[in-house]
Design a protein around this motif. Structure first.
Motif, PDB file in Angstrom:
ATOM      1  N   PRO A   1     -11.031 -58.244  -0.949  1.00  0.00           N
ATOM      2  CA  PRO A   1     -11.955 -58.317   0.197  1.00  0.00           C
ATOM      3  C   PRO A   1     -11.554 -59.369   1.219  1.00  0.00           C
ATOM      4  O   PRO A   1     -11.832 -59.211   2.412  1.00  0.00           O
ATOM      5  CB  PRO A   1     -13.306 -58.640  -0.446  1.00  0.00           C
ATOM      6  CG  PRO A   1     -12.998 -59.172  -1.796  1.00  0.00           C
ATOM      7  CD  PRO A   1     -11.728 -58.526  -2.229  1.00  0.00           C
ATOM      8  N   SER A   2     -10.887 -60.441   0.794  1.00  0.00           N
ATOM      9  CA  SER A   2     -10.468 -61.474   1.744  1.00  0.00           C
ATOM     10  C   SER A   2      -9.403 -60.940   2.700  1.00  0.00           C
ATOM     11  O   SER A   2      -9.435 -61.228   3.907  1.00  0.00           O
ATOM     12  CB  SER A   2      -9.936 -62.705   1.002  1.00  0.00           C
ATOM     13  OG  SER A   2     -10.956 -63.328   0.253  1.00  0.00           O
ATOM     14  N   VAL A   3      -8.453 -60.170   2.186  1.00  0.00           N
ATOM     15  CA  VAL A   3      -7.433 -59.565   3.045  1.00  0.00           C
ATOM     16  C   VAL A   3      -8.080 -58.590   4.027  1.00  0.00           C
ATOM     17  O   VAL A   3      -7.778 -58.591   5.222  1.00  0.00           O
ATOM     18  CB  VAL A   3      -6.361 -58.849   2.198  1.00  0.00           C
ATOM     19  CG1 VAL A   3      -5.447 -57.997   3.089  1.00  0.00           C
ATOM     20  CG2 VAL A   3      -5.529 -59.864   1.429  1.00  0.00           C
ATOM     21  N   LEU A   4      -8.985 -57.750   3.524  1.00  0.00           N
ATOM     22  CA  LEU A   4      -9.645 -56.770   4.380  1.00  0.00           C
ATOM     23  C   LEU A   4     -10.494 -57.448   5.450  1.00  0.00           C
ATOM     24  O   LEU A   4     -10.534 -57.006   6.605  1.00  0.00           O
ATOM     25  CB  LEU A   4     -10.506 -55.828   3.536  1.00  0.00           C
ATOM     26  CG  LEU A   4      -9.757 -54.943   2.543  1.00  0.00           C
ATOM     27  CD1 LEU A   4     -10.734 -54.126   1.716  1.00  0.00           C
ATOM     28  CD2 LEU A   4      -8.768 -54.034   3.259  1.00  0.00           C
TER      29      LEU A   4
ATOM     30  N   GLN B   1      -5.019 -42.285   8.748  1.00  0.00           N
ATOM     31  CA  GLN B   1      -6.423 -42.642   8.575  1.00  0.00           C
ATOM     32  C   GLN B   1      -6.728 -43.900   9.384  1.00  0.00           C
ATOM     33  O   GLN B   1      -5.903 -44.800   9.459  1.00  0.00           O
ATOM     34  CB  GLN B   1      -6.739 -42.919   7.100  1.00  0.00           C
ATOM     35  CG  GLN B   1      -6.399 -41.768   6.170  1.00  0.00           C
ATOM     36  CD  GLN B   1      -6.609 -42.157   4.727  1.00  0.00           C
ATOM     37  OE1 GLN B   1      -7.718 -42.146   4.228  1.00  0.00           O
ATOM     38  NE2 GLN B   1      -5.537 -42.509   4.051  1.00  0.00           N
ATOM     39  N   LYS B   2      -7.911 -43.955   9.980  1.00  0.00           N
ATOM     40  CA  LYS B   2      -8.292 -45.144  10.733  1.00  0.00           C
ATOM     41  C   LYS B   2      -8.507 -46.301   9.767  1.00  0.00           C
ATOM     42  O   LYS B   2      -9.275 -46.185   8.817  1.00  0.00           O
ATOM     43  CB  LYS B   2      -9.563 -44.865  11.531  1.00  0.00           C
ATOM     44  CG  LYS B   2      -9.408 -43.791  12.590  1.00  0.00           C
ATOM     45  CD  LYS B   2     -10.763 -43.409  13.146  1.00  0.00           C
ATOM     46  CE  LYS B   2     -10.631 -42.159  14.004  1.00  0.00           C
ATOM     47  NZ  LYS B   2     -11.953 -41.612  14.376  1.00  0.00           N
ATOM     48  N   LEU B   3      -7.820 -47.392  10.038  1.00  0.00           N
ATOM     49  CA  LEU B   3      -7.962 -48.557   9.162  1.00  0.00           C
ATOM     50  C   LEU B   3      -9.419 -49.009   9.105  1.00  0.00           C
ATOM     51  O   LEU B   3      -9.916 -49.389   8.047  1.00  0.00           O
ATOM     52  CB  LEU B   3      -7.077 -49.697   9.670  1.00  0.00           C
ATOM     53  CG  LEU B   3      -7.153 -51.003   8.879  1.00  0.00           C
ATOM     54  CD1 LEU B   3      -6.688 -50.806   7.449  1.00  0.00           C
ATOM     55  CD2 LEU B   3      -6.341 -52.092   9.555  1.00  0.00           C
ATOM     56  N   SER B   4     -10.105 -48.954  10.239  1.00  0.00           N
ATOM     57  CA  SER B   4     -11.491 -49.428  10.263  1.00  0.00           C
ATOM     58  C   SER B   4     -12.390 -48.616   9.340  1.00  0.00           C
ATOM     59  O   SER B   4     -13.391 -49.120   8.840  1.00  0.00           O
ATOM     60  CB  SER B   4     -12.037 -49.366  11.689  1.00  0.00           C
ATOM     61  OG  SER B   4     -11.985 -48.054  12.198  1.00  0.00           O
ATOM     62  N   GLU B   5     -12.044 -47.341   9.108  1.00  0.00           N
ATOM     63  CA  GLU B   5     -12.866 -46.527   8.214  1.00  0.00           C
ATOM     64  C   GLU B   5     -12.509 -46.760   6.746  1.00  0.00           C
ATOM     65  O   GLU B   5     -13.248 -46.337   5.855  1.00  0.00           O
ATOM     66  CB  GLU B   5     -12.706 -45.048   8.574  1.00  0.00           C
ATOM     67  CG  GLU B   5     -13.309 -44.701   9.924  1.00  0.00           C
ATOM     68  CD  GLU B   5     -13.185 -43.234  10.267  1.00  0.00           C
ATOM     69  OE1 GLU B   5     -12.579 -42.493   9.471  1.00  0.00           O
ATOM     70  OE2 GLU B   5     -13.679 -42.836  11.337  1.00  0.00           O
ATOM     71  N   LEU B   6     -11.392 -47.440   6.488  1.00  0.00           N
ATOM     72  CA  LEU B   6     -10.998 -47.743   5.117  1.00  0.00           C
ATOM     73  C   LEU B   6     -11.547 -49.095   4.658  1.00  0.00           C
ATOM     74  O   LEU B   6     -11.452 -49.434   3.482  1.00  0.00           O
ATOM     75  CB  LEU B   6      -9.470 -47.744   4.988  1.00  0.00           C
ATOM     76  CG  LEU B   6      -8.775 -46.404   5.247  1.00  0.00           C
ATOM     77  CD1 LEU B   6      -7.266 -46.570   5.175  1.00  0.00           C
ATOM     78  CD2 LEU B   6      -9.233 -45.358   4.249  1.00  0.00           C
ATOM     79  N   ILE B   7     -12.067 -49.874   5.597  1.00  0.00           N
ATOM     80  CA  ILE B   7     -12.614 -51.191   5.259  1.00  0.00           C
ATOM     81  C   ILE B   7     -14.123 -51.048   5.103  1.00  0.00           C
ATOM     82  O   ILE B   7     -14.865 -50.982   6.081  1.00  0.00           O
ATOM     83  CB  ILE B   7     -12.274 -52.228   6.339  1.00  0.00           C
ATOM     84  CG1 ILE B   7     -10.753 -52.358   6.489  1.00  0.00           C
ATOM     85  CG2 ILE B   7     -12.878 -53.586   5.988  1.00  0.00           C
ATOM     86  CD1 ILE B   7     -10.317 -53.322   7.571  1.00  0.00           C
ATOM     87  N   ALA B   8     -14.576 -50.958   3.870  1.00  0.00           N
ATOM     88  CA  ALA B   8     -16.001 -50.790   3.598  1.00  0.00           C
ATOM     89  C   ALA B   8     -16.716 -52.118   3.799  1.00  0.00           C
ATOM     90  O   ALA B   8     -16.282 -53.151   3.300  1.00  0.00           O
ATOM     91  CB  ALA B   8     -16.207 -50.289   2.171  1.00  0.00           C
ATOM     92  N   MET B   9     -17.816 -52.082   4.529  1.00  0.00           N
ATOM     93  CA  MET B   9     -18.587 -53.296   4.766  1.00  0.00           C
ATOM     94  C   MET B   9     -19.551 -53.541   3.612  1.00  0.00           C
ATOM     95  O   MET B   9     -20.771 -53.487   3.767  1.00  0.00           O
ATOM     96  CB  MET B   9     -19.338 -53.186   6.088  1.00  0.00           C
ATOM     97  CG  MET B   9     -18.475 -53.395   7.306  1.00  0.00           C
ATOM     98  SD  MET B   9     -17.818 -55.080   7.404  1.00  0.00           S
ATOM     99  CE  MET B   9     -16.078 -54.731   7.254  1.00  0.00           C
TER     100      MET B   9
END
Length: 490
Positions: free
Chosen positions: A316-319, A147-155
């Motif tokens: 959220p800080s880690v992400l 899975q793309k990491l960028s798609e797992l990080i919800a803004m």
């Protein structure tokens, strides 16, 4: 390979549809927008067209041109979003939503010509060339179990708030973590690469946990660059080796962290947020909260409301740190260029880490000096303990010539040795302290859920080491029902 490009581009087609809808919505509503707002929304429509152009260039086998078009479109969106914010009636959120989607396309895992399970071809493999062969951060693996990491990080709001903190109050900490990581990268990243985990995640955890300070120890007893508790570290092989706590070893700590993350990702069905919460709050507690429904969101009130504020902030800080690792330029952030290639020197004369720091000075442009880097690269050495001639000390390769020029002969090693041998005067006429009376003790019966650190905190008048010594405890291990002898406060 051409077919791979087409397939990968088709995967991105739904985003193009989303942008089309976004642009279509820009002109609708109950009232007619003002002329300025209409012009701004027209630029949003142009950005959508730029997105489509980037996709077409990728499909045509020209990812470099697609990347350039996308960057130009992102710049347009940034500038237009600023004007939108200053224009009455303009909805800035539309621009930020489009900006977020385009950043995800810009991610190296979604615009290159490599397959979903292949290494990016622009990067170099890890081989006998060592640090020189490590790919740049922008080329690092960004997939998490396919899975793309960028798609797992919800803004969402929490992550955006953390982004603001990293870019403002925590910015110096973020830069320090980046610098420290660049010198530790050759030791730490291979373990993540072997475990098929994204490098950005490793950086995010390390930035939040210790800032890349290898010898960091928290008030709760977590230790090392990735802050393992003693029991958890033991479970993943971070034992005491010849008197050295392996939690402080960067390579061993990264390996253990990668094993932990993969273990918990399997438990929580690749739910990254729940896995990070488990790393911070404890996997047992998270399993009890989540139960069998691993699809539940970290932000679901049934989960979120039971967590400590520390864990609510931690995830959220880690992400956010991981996201900035992937996209610094898109947030007006410039990480310094660091030559992290590893090297070593064989001491020509006895010297401690502290003495080497003095004689190296600001070599290589490091204005704040090399003490932290030398400590990180030599975690087994006491920085004040003089090492004999012939001992090998690890340091960045760029310092090998500086060592030969500054730390072998001349005034600097003499000055460093003189400062190192200095000592404060000893007071000889002070009255001796009165002899201490026999310490009073009482007993404490260990209950379920107790830890030695927690017990000592309840006492408020002792230390973990004192209680461990009084009861002959090995590795601070206690068991339910055990009766401990503890000091009695006076």
């Amino acid at each position: 390979m051409q077919s791979v490009r087409v397939v990968r581009s088709l995967r991105l087609a739904p985003l193009a549809v989303a942008f089309g809808l976004l642009a279509a919505c820009a002109g609708t509503g109950g009232t007619k927008p003002q002329a300025q707002v209409t012009a701004l929304y027209a630029q949003l429509d142009q950005a959508t067209q730029g997105y489509d152009t980037a996709l077409q260039q990728i499909r045509a086998g020209n990812p470099a041109a697609g990347q350039k078009t996308l960057e130009q479109t992102l710049d347009t969106l940034k500038n237009t979003a600023v004007r939108c914010g200053a224009t009455a009636g303009c909805d800035s959120q539309r621009f930020f939503s489009a900006y977020d989607h385009m950043l995800r396309l810009k991610d190296g895992s979604s615009i290159g010509d490599e397959g979903m399970n292949e290494e990016p071809q622009t990067g170099m493999a890890l081989d006998q060339r060592g640090a020189a062969a490590l790919p740049e951060a922008q080329r690092s693996v960004t997939l998490l179990h396919g899975q793309k990491l960028s798609e797992l990080i919800a803004m969402n709001g929490a992550v955006k708030a953390a982004l603001q903190m990293w870019l403002t109050q925590w910015r110096p900490n973020l830069i320090d973590a980046w610098i420290n990581y660049q010198y530790l990268r050759q030791q730490m990243w291979p373990a993540y690469k072997d475990a098929d985990l994204p490098e950005a995640l490793l950086f995010g955890i390390m930035a939040q946990e210790s800032g890349g300070k290898v010898h960091s120890v928290s008030r709760s007893g977590a230790a090392g660059p990735l802050q393992f508790m003693y029991a958890t570290g033991m479970r993943f092989g971070l034992t005491n080796f010849n008197g050295f706590d392996l939690r402080f070893d960067p390579a061993s700590s990264a390996r253990a962290n990668a094993e932990y993350m993969n273990e918990q990702l399997q438990v929580f069905n690749d739910n990254l947020e729940l896995t990070l919460a488990a790393y911070n709050a404890g996997e047992g507690r998270m399993k009890r909260m989540v139960g069998p429904d691993t699809s539940v969101s970290f932000y679901d009130p049934r989960i979120y409301n039971q967590l400590s504020q520390q864990t609510r902030d931690y995830v959220p800080s880690v992400l956010a740190a991981a996201w900035l690792f992937l996209h610094p330029d898109s947030y007006n952030l410039r990480f310094p260029k660091i030559d992290g290639v590893a090297g070593s020197v064989t001491l020509k004369r006895p010297a401690s880490i502290s003495e080497l720091t003095v004689c190296l000075g600001s070599a290589g442009g490091m204005e704040e000096g090399w003490f932290r880097t030398l400590r990180n690269l030599n975690p087994r050495l006491d920085p004040q303990q003089e090492q004999p001639a012939g001992a090998v000390v690890q340091l960045p390769k760029l310092l090998e010539q500086s060592y030969a020029a500054r730390c072998v002969d001349g005034p600097w090693p003499i000055l460093a040795a003189d400062l190192h041998s200095a000592a404060a005067p000893v007071v000889v006429d002070a009255a001796p302290p009165p002899p201490a009376g026999p310490a009073k003790t009482r007993h404490y019966k260990v209950r379920r859920g107790d830890t030695l650190v927690g017990i000592v905190r309840q006492l408020r008048c002792s230390s973990v080491e004192e209680v461990a010594e009084m009861n002959h405890l090995r590795h601070h291990h206690i068991s339910v029902g055990q009766v401990l002898k503890v000091p009695e406060c006076r």
